[in-house]
Design a protein around this motif. Structure first.
Motif, PDB file in Angstrom:
ATOM      1  N   GLY A   9      -9.439   3.209  10.335  1.00  0.00           N
ATOM      2  CA  GLY A   9      -8.280   2.712   9.615  1.00  0.00           C
ATOM      3  C   GLY A   9      -7.050   2.624  10.490  1.00  0.00           C
ATOM      4  O   GLY A   9      -6.880   3.404  11.420  1.00  0.00           O
ATOM      5  N   MET A  10      -6.194   1.660  10.171  1.00  0.00           N
ATOM      6  CA  MET A  10      -4.951   1.508  10.910  1.00  0.00           C
ATOM      7  C   MET A  10      -3.893   0.894  10.009  1.00  0.00           C
ATOM      8  O   MET A  10      -4.201   0.345   8.953  1.00  0.00           O
ATOM      9  N   THR A  11      -2.648   0.979  10.441  1.00  0.00           N
ATOM     10  CA  THR A  11      -1.518   0.419   9.708  1.00  0.00           C
ATOM     11  C   THR A  11      -0.969  -0.773  10.482  1.00  0.00           C
ATOM     12  O   THR A  11      -0.874  -0.728  11.713  1.00  0.00           O
ATOM     13  N   VAL A  12      -0.624  -1.825   9.757  1.00  0.00           N
ATOM     14  CA  VAL A  12      -0.023  -3.018  10.348  1.00  0.00           C
ATOM     15  C   VAL A  12       1.268  -3.337   9.606  1.00  0.00           C
ATOM     16  O   VAL A  12       1.513  -2.821   8.517  1.00  0.00           O
ATOM     17  N   SER A  13       2.069  -4.195  10.182  1.00  0.00           N
ATOM     18  CA  SER A  13       3.347  -4.535   9.555  1.00  0.00           C
ATOM     19  C   SER A  13       3.211  -5.636   8.511  1.00  0.00           C
ATOM     20  O   SER A  13       4.044  -5.738   7.610  1.00  0.00           O
ATOM     21  N   ASN A  14       2.158  -6.461   8.609  1.00  0.00           N
ATOM     22  CA  ASN A  14       2.038  -7.614   7.726  1.00  0.00           C
ATOM     23  C   ASN A  14       0.565  -7.974   7.567  1.00  0.00           C
ATOM     24  O   ASN A  14      -0.103  -8.294   8.557  1.00  0.00           O
ATOM     25  N   MET A  15       0.065  -7.954   6.341  1.00  0.00           N
ATOM     26  CA  MET A  15      -1.356  -8.214   6.106  1.00  0.00           C
ATOM     27  C   MET A  15      -1.736  -9.657   6.429  1.00  0.00           C
ATOM     28  O   MET A  15      -2.801  -9.908   6.990  1.00  0.00           O
ATOM     29  N   ASP A  16      -0.892 -10.612   6.101  1.00  0.00           N
ATOM     30  CA  ASP A  16      -1.219 -12.011   6.400  1.00  0.00           C
ATOM     31  C   ASP A  16      -1.395 -12.223   7.906  1.00  0.00           C
ATOM     32  O   ASP A  16      -2.315 -12.923   8.335  1.00  0.00           O
ATOM     33  N   ARG A  17      -0.508 -11.635   8.699  1.00  0.00           N
ATOM     34  CA  ARG A  17      -0.653 -11.751  10.167  1.00  0.00           C
ATOM     35  C   ARG A  17      -1.914 -11.059  10.650  1.00  0.00           C
ATOM     36  O   ARG A  17      -2.581 -11.543  11.563  1.00  0.00           O
ATOM     37  N   ALA A  18      -2.260  -9.920  10.051  1.00  0.00           N
ATOM     38  CA  ALA A  18      -3.484  -9.209  10.437  1.00  0.00           C
ATOM     39  C   ALA A  18      -4.713 -10.043  10.111  1.00  0.00           C
ATOM     40  O   ALA A  18      -5.636 -10.139  10.927  1.00  0.00           O
ATOM     41  N   VAL A  19      -4.739 -10.672   8.952  1.00  0.00           N
ATOM     42  CA  VAL A  19      -5.865 -11.538   8.580  1.00  0.00           C
ATOM     43  C   VAL A  19      -5.960 -12.709   9.553  1.00  0.00           C
ATOM     44  O   VAL A  19      -7.041 -13.056  10.035  1.00  0.00           O
ATOM     45  N   GLU A  35      -4.052  -4.919  -3.624  1.00  0.00           N
ATOM     46  CA  GLU A  35      -2.791  -4.204  -3.744  1.00  0.00           C
ATOM     47  C   GLU A  35      -3.134  -2.756  -4.074  1.00  0.00           C
ATOM     48  O   GLU A  35      -4.031  -2.502  -4.881  1.00  0.00           O
ATOM     49  N   VAL A  36      -2.477  -1.818  -3.412  1.00  0.00           N
ATOM     50  CA  VAL A  36      -2.663  -0.396  -3.677  1.00  0.00           C
ATOM     51  C   VAL A  36      -1.292   0.249  -3.794  1.00  0.00           C
ATOM     52  O   VAL A  36      -0.270  -0.394  -3.556  1.00  0.00           O
ATOM     53  N   ASP A  37      -1.288   1.517  -4.139  1.00  0.00           N
ATOM     54  CA  ASP A  37      -0.037   2.255  -4.225  1.00  0.00           C
ATOM     55  C   ASP A  37       0.707   2.168  -2.895  1.00  0.00           C
ATOM     56  O   ASP A  37       0.149   2.502  -1.851  1.00  0.00           O
ATOM     57  N   ARG A  38       1.899   1.657  -2.902  1.00  0.00           N
ATOM     58  CA  ARG A  38       2.797   1.553  -1.738  1.00  0.00           C
ATOM     59  C   ARG A  38       2.380   0.526  -0.695  1.00  0.00           C
ATOM     60  O   ARG A  38       2.744   0.631   0.465  1.00  0.00           O
ATOM     61  N   GLU A  57       4.298  -1.594   1.760  1.00  0.00           N
ATOM     62  CA  GLU A  57       5.280  -2.506   1.160  1.00  0.00           C
ATOM     63  C   GLU A  57       6.645  -2.341   1.816  1.00  0.00           C
ATOM     64  O   GLU A  57       7.394  -3.300   1.913  1.00  0.00           O
ATOM     65  N   ALA A  58       6.964  -1.140   2.282  1.00  0.00           N
ATOM     66  CA  ALA A  58       8.203  -0.925   3.029  1.00  0.00           C
ATOM     67  C   ALA A  58       8.000  -1.465   4.437  1.00  0.00           C
ATOM     68  O   ALA A  58       6.959  -1.240   5.039  1.00  0.00           O
ATOM     69  N   PRO A  59       8.946  -2.193   4.963  1.00  0.00           N
ATOM     70  CA  PRO A  59       8.760  -2.770   6.294  1.00  0.00           C
ATOM     71  C   PRO A  59       8.550  -1.708   7.374  1.00  0.00           C
ATOM     72  O   PRO A  59       9.221  -0.681   7.375  1.00  0.00           O
ATOM     73  N   THR A  60       7.592  -1.971   8.263  1.00  0.00           N
ATOM     74  CA  THR A  60       7.413  -1.095   9.416  1.00  0.00           C
ATOM     75  C   THR A  60       8.390  -1.550  10.483  1.00  0.00           C
ATOM     76  O   THR A  60       8.661  -2.731  10.644  1.00  0.00           O
TER      77      THR A  60
END
Length: 134
Positions: A9-19, A35-38, A57-60
């Protein structure tokens, strides 16, 4: 009894860009996006394991920080391809940052050639062609 590697697992700033990067450019398959919590979560299938991606949902604010060799941590993700030159050409044409390569690997029984690129958040991604021993 272990049956397989499942996912990382990892965190990204924007799901559309990751896709766009992991699916459209690297060839992973989007298996699920919810969509999940936060934020939002996606599971990208490699055919041999999954990449779990969370976009809050909060900007990285910060880009990925490379883990120094003297610190514990994950340094990069690696994906294997039958034609490294083809995928690297596609990435270069899309303006993806190439860090290194392509070059011959040092552990040639396992890896023939490799290159390193960065995803949209600066996460290091290794692209390889497997060696004869794999």
């Amino acid at each position: 009894m272990l049956i397989a590697f499942e996912h990382v697992g990892m965190t990204v700033s924007n799901m559309d860009r990751a896709v766009a990067f992991y699916c459209d450019l690297l060839g992973l398959t989007l298996a699920q996006r919810n969509e999940v919590d936060r934020g939002e979560i996606g599971f990208f299938d490699t055919g041999a394991g999954m990449l779990e991606v969370f976009a809050p949902e909060a900007p990285t604010v910060d880009r990925f920080r490379d883990v120094p060799l003297h610190e514990a941590g994950i340094r990069h993700l690696t994906f294997a391809y039958s034609d490294l030159a083809e995928v690297l050409g596609r990435l270069e044409a899309a303006g993806v940052e190439v860090i290194e390569g392509p070059r011959d690997a040092r552990n040639t029984p396992l890896i023939k050639q490799l290159a390193f690129v960065r995803d949209p958040d600066g996460i290091m991604v290794e692209l390889i062609e497997r060696g004869e021993g794999r």
